[in-house]
Write a protein that holds these residues in place. Structure first.
Motif, PDB file in Angstrom:
ATOM      1  N   ARG A 193       0.818  -1.221   0.000  1.00  0.00           N
ATOM      2  CA  ARG A 193       0.000   0.000   0.000  1.00  0.00           C
ATOM      3  C   ARG A 193       0.846   1.263   0.000  1.00  0.00           C
ATOM      4  O   ARG A 193       0.434   2.296  -0.533  1.00  0.00           O
ATOM      5  CB  ARG A 193      -0.928  -0.025   1.225  1.00  0.00           C
ATOM      6  CG  ARG A 193      -1.782   1.220   1.405  1.00  0.00           C
ATOM      7  CD  ARG A 193      -2.715   1.408   0.226  1.00  0.00           C
ATOM      8  NE  ARG A 193      -3.540   2.588   0.372  1.00  0.00           N
ATOM      9  CZ  ARG A 193      -3.141   3.825   0.101  1.00  0.00           C
ATOM     10  NH1 ARG A 193      -1.895   4.040  -0.305  1.00  0.00           N
ATOM     11  NH2 ARG A 193      -3.962   4.850   0.238  1.00  0.00           N
ATOM     12  N   PHE A 197     -11.791  10.684  -3.858  1.00  0.00           N
ATOM     13  CA  PHE A 197     -11.828   9.300  -4.321  1.00  0.00           C
ATOM     14  C   PHE A 197     -10.774   9.078  -5.399  1.00  0.00           C
ATOM     15  O   PHE A 197     -10.685   9.830  -6.368  1.00  0.00           O
ATOM     16  CB  PHE A 197     -13.219   8.991  -4.875  1.00  0.00           C
ATOM     17  CG  PHE A 197     -13.353   7.633  -5.497  1.00  0.00           C
ATOM     18  CD1 PHE A 197     -13.214   6.494  -4.718  1.00  0.00           C
ATOM     19  CD2 PHE A 197     -13.627   7.498  -6.850  1.00  0.00           C
ATOM     20  CE1 PHE A 197     -13.350   5.238  -5.293  1.00  0.00           C
ATOM     21  CE2 PHE A 197     -13.760   6.249  -7.422  1.00  0.00           C
ATOM     22  CZ  PHE A 197     -13.628   5.118  -6.634  1.00  0.00           C
ATOM     23  N   ASP A 198      -9.965   8.020  -5.222  1.00  0.00           N
ATOM     24  CA  ASP A 198      -8.894   7.697  -6.168  1.00  0.00           C
ATOM     25  C   ASP A 198      -9.417   6.650  -7.143  1.00  0.00           C
ATOM     26  O   ASP A 198      -9.378   5.445  -6.880  1.00  0.00           O
ATOM     27  CB  ASP A 198      -7.662   7.192  -5.417  1.00  0.00           C
ATOM     28  CG  ASP A 198      -6.418   7.171  -6.298  1.00  0.00           C
ATOM     29  OD1 ASP A 198      -6.561   6.945  -7.512  1.00  0.00           O
ATOM     30  OD2 ASP A 198      -5.308   7.373  -5.772  1.00  0.00           O
ATOM     31  N   TYR A 199      -9.894   7.105  -8.287  1.00  0.00           N
ATOM     32  CA  TYR A 199     -10.504   6.219  -9.269  1.00  0.00           C
ATOM     33  C   TYR A 199      -9.493   5.234  -9.847  1.00  0.00           C
ATOM     34  O   TYR A 199      -9.817   4.069 -10.096  1.00  0.00           O
ATOM     35  CB  TYR A 199     -11.123   7.068 -10.379  1.00  0.00           C
ATOM     36  CG  TYR A 199     -11.926   6.304 -11.410  1.00  0.00           C
ATOM     37  CD1 TYR A 199     -12.944   5.443 -11.019  1.00  0.00           C
ATOM     38  CD2 TYR A 199     -11.683   6.465 -12.773  1.00  0.00           C
ATOM     39  CE1 TYR A 199     -13.695   4.759 -11.965  1.00  0.00           C
ATOM     40  CE2 TYR A 199     -12.433   5.785 -13.728  1.00  0.00           C
ATOM     41  CZ  TYR A 199     -13.434   4.931 -13.315  1.00  0.00           C
ATOM     42  OH  TYR A 199     -14.168   4.254 -14.255  1.00  0.00           O
ATOM     43  N   TRP A 252      -8.955   2.412  -7.462  1.00  0.00           N
ATOM     44  CA  TRP A 252     -10.150   1.557  -7.446  1.00  0.00           C
ATOM     45  C   TRP A 252     -10.170   0.639  -8.662  1.00  0.00           C
ATOM     46  O   TRP A 252     -10.472  -0.553  -8.554  1.00  0.00           O
ATOM     47  CB  TRP A 252     -11.393   2.438  -7.413  1.00  0.00           C
ATOM     48  CG  TRP A 252     -12.681   1.690  -7.331  1.00  0.00           C
ATOM     49  CD1 TRP A 252     -13.268   1.190  -6.205  1.00  0.00           C
ATOM     50  CD2 TRP A 252     -13.559   1.357  -8.420  1.00  0.00           C
ATOM     51  NE1 TRP A 252     -14.463   0.566  -6.528  1.00  0.00           N
ATOM     52  CE2 TRP A 252     -14.658   0.653  -7.868  1.00  0.00           C
ATOM     53  CE3 TRP A 252     -13.527   1.587  -9.790  1.00  0.00           C
ATOM     54  CZ2 TRP A 252     -15.702   0.179  -8.653  1.00  0.00           C
ATOM     55  CZ3 TRP A 252     -14.571   1.111 -10.575  1.00  0.00           C
ATOM     56  CH2 TRP A 252     -15.650   0.422 -10.014  1.00  0.00           C
ATOM     57  N   LEU A 253      -9.845   1.166  -9.829  1.00  0.00           N
ATOM     58  CA  LEU A 253      -9.814   0.341 -11.037  1.00  0.00           C
ATOM     59  C   LEU A 253      -8.745  -0.742 -10.943  1.00  0.00           C
ATOM     60  O   LEU A 253      -8.988  -1.899 -11.309  1.00  0.00           O
ATOM     61  CB  LEU A 253      -9.555   1.221 -12.267  1.00  0.00           C
ATOM     62  CG  LEU A 253     -10.683   2.149 -12.701  1.00  0.00           C
ATOM     63  CD1 LEU A 253     -10.214   3.062 -13.839  1.00  0.00           C
ATOM     64  CD2 LEU A 253     -11.919   1.366 -13.150  1.00  0.00           C
ATOM     65  N   ALA A 304      -7.476  -2.077  -8.225  1.00  0.00           N
ATOM     66  CA  ALA A 304      -7.862  -3.067  -7.225  1.00  0.00           C
ATOM     67  C   ALA A 304      -8.852  -4.073  -7.802  1.00  0.00           C
ATOM     68  O   ALA A 304      -8.873  -5.238  -7.386  1.00  0.00           O
ATOM     69  CB  ALA A 304      -8.465  -2.376  -6.007  1.00  0.00           C
ATOM     70  N   ARG A 305      -9.649  -3.669  -8.768  1.00  0.00           N
ATOM     71  CA  ARG A 305     -10.591  -4.574  -9.433  1.00  0.00           C
ATOM     72  C   ARG A 305      -9.991  -5.194 -10.699  1.00  0.00           C
ATOM     73  O   ARG A 305     -10.676  -5.902 -11.419  1.00  0.00           O
ATOM     74  CB  ARG A 305     -11.869  -3.817  -9.795  1.00  0.00           C
ATOM     75  CG  ARG A 305     -12.670  -3.351  -8.591  1.00  0.00           C
ATOM     76  CD  ARG A 305     -13.889  -2.541  -9.006  1.00  0.00           C
ATOM     77  NE  ARG A 305     -14.778  -3.286  -9.884  1.00  0.00           N
ATOM     78  CZ  ARG A 305     -15.715  -4.132  -9.486  1.00  0.00           C
ATOM     79  NH1 ARG A 305     -15.868  -4.357  -8.186  1.00  0.00           N
ATOM     80  NH2 ARG A 305     -16.488  -4.746 -10.342  1.00  0.00           N
ATOM     81  N   GLN A 320      -8.301  -0.897  -1.295  1.00  0.00           N
ATOM     82  CA  GLN A 320      -9.725  -0.695  -1.066  1.00  0.00           C
ATOM     83  C   GLN A 320      -9.994  -0.310   0.385  1.00  0.00           C
ATOM     84  O   GLN A 320      -9.585  -1.033   1.302  1.00  0.00           O
ATOM     85  CB  GLN A 320     -10.505  -1.969  -1.413  1.00  0.00           C
ATOM     86  CG  GLN A 320     -10.412  -2.351  -2.874  1.00  0.00           C
ATOM     87  CD  GLN A 320     -11.227  -3.580  -3.201  1.00  0.00           C
ATOM     88  OE1 GLN A 320     -11.461  -4.430  -2.360  1.00  0.00           O
ATOM     89  NE2 GLN A 320     -11.665  -3.696  -4.444  1.00  0.00           N
TER      90      GLN A 320
END
Length: 743
Positions: free
Chosen positions: A18, A147-149, A152-153, A155-156, A328
């Motif tokens: 992280r 929000f860190d888009y 997030w992307l 992580a998915r 996340q």
């Protein structure tokens, strides 16, 4: 003890991902894994476990980065085929869905895409489509405390996004995902007193049926976890099955030839896993099922090892399965919540009444998770303990059982629909109560604070929830103070801090002096997509700005004025000026700006100007000049070349070191005549990445380069920070080192 320390070393290595500013080269990662294996046979075996954890986490992250869209395909339109996975969401005429099993001619594409289709046909889970897609590399808006888009992307493991231009369905839905889609459609069609979307969220993990206002209410009251299938829901269902077997065994009704404890644990896990599969088995549900499995295994065979061992074991299993979960917030909050409960209740002497245990659990969670929420730049709900005290049993004991039973009995005429009608009514009543609670105690968006202040506050929170006999426990209150009332950096007298926020194809600029704050424009709003709410307010709050002395909206176009209402709701705004006040909501009380109005704040000079009436909306822009320490900044709104010529003719001083280019770099603005009059050293452009307008226009870029002047672009650099009055260079938010962000 060796097992506990080994698990801790492995977990530390996995968690370290992280905070990695960048990833080592592949050859180093493979070498690190080999060295870690060799160290396992030595006295430094714990170091070996740490090296293995960190090496595996970095290697997995590198594979995800390598699966991103190739730079050469960024912005291109390609035909591709793929299967829809997950449950598509539809709102405001836009269908959003994810695609896997992707094939395209003459191009290697990522394994997973996230697509949007404006005014597209219905898209169902499990279908196979042939689509023409405008592809984009994963990229998001980059501002502090938002929000860190991109994280997030990643992580998915989504390697590209895109918008669909055309398409045709090749194959109807099939498989388990198609069954989930059919069940969702059945649930959404039921009369649930307006809460069918909420029931779909509880039963299937599909939150697309909840309105933005619902999500905001859940965030304000700290109850978002109740409507997202998580460990609580999985554990509740498993606990019911476990308790049923235990109850039968206690009254002698369980078959004696079957040992009740192993069977109770087995049935509980099977039930939790089945619920997880019904919910789509996404990463948060996988995490909950892993934790459930480890706890049940501990209950059957390893209770003598204590409570920390299963917690660390579950943590390691989850991280080994998917190291990117560290990106996340839900991962940190779920494990943090369990750890806090262990700390609060483990080793207590004597039994507490159930009501006291329940109340203590809520305030422990509210206080203990506050530092974690602050570190994750998430709102802190002061009403959370009270709201959860009521909402958790209401959802767990009433709404969820009715919803699951109603779904199971949908095939029975009237009975299933009746149960879902009751569940929907109970959920609607809960939302009404939560709305009242949120009105009394709204959520708090904390400012970013120094690490030392956060560390003291976190230690104070842990001391307060520690056992009562701890001698220094009372010190916790004093240690909380630096976190709750931190020292915040402010500009010196005679200087101004200017932030050109990254709001995509729009504009929003914050100007702060020692004691005052001004916001120039508020970003875009289109339908429910409001960048004033999503970016501007969280950024300002994160910077410690709770009030604005002036909000200056250049003109009424949506990319400049759209977020103004959200800013007015989220902060105290003393005065609102605009070039087109009639196009703003009446509730804002906007006044028309007056050309030539000037004032001084804390040694910093401000002057506004507006072209004479008669032009179009862009040439109604109210523009601003800010001067501090001999440096001048001009904010040109959306002025066209005509408006720029009028500004020059007005006789106002225009020479400036900094210029925020008009109209996002459009060819109709930033004329050569105007640029020569301003003669800026640096030009800043606020615009969206790969925007449909082609901003900045190559002609404008060539004019700027011919001055010569440096060019800074929010689409490339994220938020831009400059210290007016110091003579320095702008700071780019995107340049801050994190391994997942494209530079």
């Amino acid at each position: 003890m060796p097992m506990l320390s080994g698990l801790a070393a492995l977990a530390a290595g996995l968690l370290m991902l992280r905070w990695m500013p960048g990833l080592p080269p592949l050859w180093w990662l493979y070498l690190q894994l080999v060295l870690g294996l060799l160290l396992l046979g030595s006295r430094a075996w714990r170091l070996g476990l740490f090296a293995l954890g960190l090496g595996w986490a970095c290697l997995s992250a590198q594979w995800a980065l390598d699966d991103r869209l190739a730079p050469g395909l960024d912005g291109q339109v390609r035909w591709l085929e793929g299967r829809v996975v997950g449950l598509p969401a539809s709102a405001e005429g836009v269908v959003r869905f994810e695609l896997e099993d992707i094939h395209a001619d003459r191009a290697h594409l990522p394994g997973r895409l996230r697509l949007s289709w404006h005014q597209g046909p219905p898209v169902l889970a499990g279908e196979r489509w042939r689509l023409a897609v405008s592809l984009k590399r994963p990229r998001g808006l980059v501002n502090p405390a938002t929000f860190d888009y991109e994280a997030w992307l990643l992580a998915r493991r989504i390697g590209a996004t895109g918008s669909v231009k055309a398409g045709e369905r090749l194959q109807a839905a099939e498989g388990p995902v198609a069954w989930r889609e059919a069940l969702r459609q059945r649930l959404l069609a039921v009369d649930a007193q307006g809460r069918a979307g909420g029931l779909a969220a509880l039963v299937l993990g599909d939150g697309s049926g909840l309105r933005d206002a619902d999500w905001q209410l859940l965030r304000d009251t700290g109850t978002t976890h109740l409507m997202v299938i998580s460990g609580q829901h999985i554990t509740l269902f498993a606990g019911v099955l476990y308790g049923l077997v235990a109850l039968l065994a206690r009254f002698g009704l369980w078959p004696r030839r079957l040992p009740w404890l192993p069977w109770a644990c087995t049935l509980a896990f099977a039930g939790g896993l089945g619920y997880g599969l019904l919910a789509g088995f996404e990463v948060p549900v996988q995490r909950a099922c892993v934790m459930l499995a480890v706890v049940l295994l501990w209950r059957v065979r390893f209770r003598h090892l204590g409570v920390l061992t299963p917690l660390l074991a579950a943590l390691c299993v989850v991280l080994l399965a998917e190291p990117l979960v560290v990106l996340q917030p839900g991962f940190w909050l779920s494990f943090g919540a369990v750890a806090l409960l262990v700390l609060a209740f483990a080793g207590r002497l004597g039994a507490w009444p159930w009501w006291l245990t329940w109340w203590r659990a809520q305030w422990v969670m509210g206080l203990g998770l506050a530092p974690l929420l602050m570190a994750l730049a998430l709102p802190i709900s002061f009403s959370g303990p009270l709201a959860n005290l009521l909402a958790v049993p209401w959802i767990s004991l009433l709404v969820l059982p009715l919803a699951l039973l109603g779904t199971l009995l949908l095939g029975v005429p009237l009975l299933g629909e009746a149960l879902l009608w009751l569940a929907g009514g109970a959920l609607e009543l809960l939302f009404l109560v939560l709305a009242w609670i949120a009105l009394q105690l709204p959520a708090w968006i904390p400012a970013q604070i120094p690490f030392w202040a956060w560390g003291l506050g976190a230690l104070g929170a842990l001391l307060l929830i520690a056992p009562a006999g701890l001698p220094v426990r009372a010190l916790g209150l004093a240690l909380l103070l630096p976190m709750l009332f931190p020292p915040l950096d402010r500009p010196a007298h005679g200087e101004a801090e200017v932030r050109v926020l990254d709001v995509g194809q729009g504009l929003s600029v914050l100007v702060r002096t020692r004691e005052h704050a001004l916001l120039y424009d508020a970003g875009l709003r289109r339908g429910d997509f409001d960048l004033g709410e999503r970016v501007v307010v969280p950024t300002l709050r994160g910077l410690g700005v709770s009030r604005l002395d002036l909000m200056l909206i250049s003109h009424g176009d949506a990319d400049h004025a759209g977020g103004a209402m959200a800013v007015g709701r989220g902060l105290a705004v003393k005065r609102v000026l605009s070039g087109e006040p009639e196009r703003l909501p009446v509730v804002l009380g906007a006044e028309r700006c007056s050309a030539g109005e000037a004032w001084r704040w804390d040694g910093v000079d401000f002057r506004i100007w507006q072209p004479p009436p008669g032009g179009d909306s862009n040439d109604s822009s109210c523009v601003l000049a800010v001067q501090a320490g001999g440096e001048r900044l001009l904010l040109a709104g959306d002025l066209s070349a005509r408006g720029e010529a009028a500004w020059i003719a007005s006789g106002q001083p225009l020479a400036a070191r900094w210029l925020v280019a008009g109209h996002h770099g459009s060819r109709t603005s930033s004329s050569s005549f105007f640029l020569r009059a301003v003669a800026p050293e640096k030009v800043l452009i606020s615009r969206g990445h790969l925007n449909a307008y082609g901003h900045p226009h190559p002609l404008v870029v060539s004019r700027i380069e011919a001055l010569p002047a440096g060019l800074h672009d929010t689409a490339v650099e994220g938020q831009l920070l400059l210290q007016l009055g110091r003579g320095g260079e702008p700071e780019s938010e995107r340049e801050k080192s994190v391994f997942w962000r494209e530079k």
